[in-house]
Scaffold this motif. Structure first.
Motif, PDB file in Angstrom:
ATOM      1  N   ARG A 179     -10.296   2.534  -2.299  1.00 11.98           N
ATOM      2  CA  ARG A 179      -9.374   1.563  -1.707  1.00 11.98           C
ATOM      3  C   ARG A 179      -7.996   2.160  -1.471  1.00 11.98           C
ATOM      4  NH1 ARG A 179      -8.955  -3.171  -1.208  1.00 11.98           N
ATOM      5  NH2 ARG A 179      -7.577  -3.775  -2.911  1.00 11.98           N
ATOM      6  N   GLY A 180      -7.396   2.626  -2.556  1.00 11.18           N
ATOM      7  CA  GLY A 180      -6.075   3.208  -2.384  1.00 11.18           C
ATOM      8  C   GLY A 180      -5.163   2.936  -3.568  1.00 11.18           C
ATOM      9  N   HIS A 181      -3.883   3.216  -3.357  1.00 11.06           N
ATOM     10  CA  HIS A 181      -2.867   2.985  -4.389  1.00 11.06           C
ATOM     11  C   HIS A 181      -1.972   1.857  -3.915  1.00 11.06           C
ATOM     12  CE1 HIS A 181      -3.922   6.860  -6.261  1.00 11.06           C
ATOM     13  NE2 HIS A 181      -3.992   7.317  -5.041  1.00 11.06           N
ATOM     14  N   GLN A 209      -2.950  18.356  -2.365  1.00  8.71           N
ATOM     15  CA  GLN A 209      -3.431  17.000  -2.622  1.00  8.71           C
ATOM     16  C   GLN A 209      -3.496  16.725  -4.126  1.00  8.71           C
ATOM     17  OE1 GLN A 209      -6.847  16.117  -0.272  1.00  8.71           O
ATOM     18  NE2 GLN A 209      -7.228  14.125  -1.219  1.00  8.71           N
ATOM     19  N   SER A 233      -4.333   1.814  -8.903  1.00 12.64           N
ATOM     20  CA  SER A 233      -5.174   2.638  -8.038  1.00 12.64           C
ATOM     21  C   SER A 233      -6.617   2.167  -8.117  1.00 12.64           C
ATOM     22  CB  SER A 233      -5.086   4.101  -8.472  1.00 12.64           C
ATOM     23  OG  SER A 233      -3.746   4.525  -8.515  1.00 12.64           O
ATOM     24  N   PRO A 243       0.814   5.377   0.677  1.00  9.24           N
ATOM     25  CA  PRO A 243       0.032   6.331   1.469  1.00  9.24           C
ATOM     26  C   PRO A 243      -0.998   7.071   0.620  1.00  9.24           C
ATOM     27  CG  PRO A 243       2.356   6.482   2.041  1.00  9.24           C
ATOM     28  CD  PRO A 243       2.268   5.552   0.875  1.00  9.24           C
ATOM     29  N   ALA A 244      -2.086   7.435   1.235  1.00 13.49           N
ATOM     30  CA  ALA A 244      -3.139   8.169   0.526  1.00 13.49           C
ATOM     31  C   ALA A 244      -2.606   9.515   0.059  1.00 13.49           C
ATOM     32  CB  ALA A 244      -4.332   8.375   1.453  1.00 13.49           C
ATOM     33  N   THR A 245      -3.191  10.017  -0.998  1.00 12.55           N
ATOM     34  CA  THR A 245      -2.761  11.307  -1.551  1.00 12.55           C
ATOM     35  C   THR A 245      -2.765  12.377  -0.458  1.00 12.55           C
ATOM     36  OG1 THR A 245      -5.025  11.770  -2.223  1.00 12.55           O
ATOM     37  CG2 THR A 245      -3.573  10.827  -3.875  1.00 12.55           C
ATOM     38  N   LYS A 246      -3.752  12.307   0.389  1.00 17.21           N
ATOM     39  CA  LYS A 246      -3.856  13.276   1.481  1.00 17.21           C
ATOM     40  C   LYS A 246      -2.625  13.223   2.388  1.00 17.21           C
ATOM     41  CE  LYS A 246      -6.590  13.675   5.625  1.00 17.21           C
ATOM     42  NZ  LYS A 246      -7.687  12.995   6.351  1.00 17.21           N
ATOM     43  N   ASP A 247      -2.190  12.006   2.683  1.00 24.23           N
ATOM     44  CA  ASP A 247      -1.035  11.843   3.560  1.00 24.23           C
ATOM     45  C   ASP A 247       0.266  12.224   2.851  1.00 24.23           C
ATOM     46  OD1 ASP A 247      -2.668  10.983   5.629  1.00 24.23           O
ATOM     47  OD2 ASP A 247      -2.567   8.897   4.987  1.00 24.23           O
ATOM     48  N   GLU A 262      -1.764  13.712  -6.231  1.00 18.56           N
ATOM     49  CA  GLU A 262      -2.589  12.891  -7.133  1.00 18.56           C
ATOM     50  C   GLU A 262      -1.979  12.846  -8.527  1.00 18.56           C
ATOM     51  OE1 GLU A 262      -5.103  10.893  -7.268  1.00 18.56           O
ATOM     52  OE2 GLU A 262      -5.264  10.904  -9.461  1.00 18.56           O
ATOM     53  N   ARG A 282       0.810  -1.215   0.000  1.00 16.03           N
ATOM     54  CA  ARG A 282       0.000   0.000   0.000  1.00 16.03           C
ATOM     55  C   ARG A 282       0.845   1.267   0.000  1.00 16.03           C
ATOM     56  NH1 ARG A 282      -5.020   0.439   1.215  1.00 16.03           N
ATOM     57  NH2 ARG A 282      -5.983   2.484   1.517  1.00 16.03           N
TER      58      ARG A 282
END
Lengths: 76, 76
Positions: free
Chosen positions: B68-70, B46, B64, B33-37, B50, B31
């Motif tokens: 769910r996520g990347h 953000q 992606s 990290p989320a774009t936000k993180d 992205e 996994r």
DNA sequence: TGGGATTTGTTCGTATGTATC
DNA sequence: TGATACATACGAACAAATCCC
């Protein structure tokens, strides 16, 4: 020719497809309208128009130059 | 590792390069990290994070999924 | 079953920097 | 110098999909 804001296909993809068609049919030659003008004409944000042209640029269909504009690439 | 906000190289390209390196060196697995993180960690917007991940996605390095996520793509 | 939280992805409007004319 | 134009970047909002409780 208009874009469908309700379509699942992203606007920037729709616009890229639309412009690609016009270029390939020879309807669009030489200079391409500025992103600002495309934005007004197709009722999208300037960033969206820019994103569409970025696709065509990567495809080699057009050439962009800062401070000059976007131009249909010469056929090889 | 930090990004250079004064470099002529766009931030989204710098971040894509940075993440690509970490993936290729095996430092980044599974996994991502989320774009936000990522945005918080690297001090970018953000949308910029992205955009970086979009590059890696097009390169086939990551997969992606909305909601769910990347994830780092399996090696072939 | 259902509702809330999370996450991706798109779009917008705006601002800024750089280059061209 | 000033107007024009491309390109990057930000913050915000939203829909859709997913996950969790």
């Amino acid at each position: 020719m208009e874009l469908d804001h309700d379509s699942p296909v992203p606007l920037y993809v729709q616009l890229a497809n639309l412009l690609r068609g016009r270029i390939e049919r020879g309807e669009l030659k030489g200079r391409i309208p500025a992103t600002k003008d495309l934005a007004v004409q197709y009722e999208v944000a300037q960033g969206t128009a820019e994103r569409s042209l970025a696709i065509l640029r990567e495809e080699g269909l057009i050439i962009s130059a800062v401070g000059r504009g976007h131009f249909v690439a010469k056929r090889d």
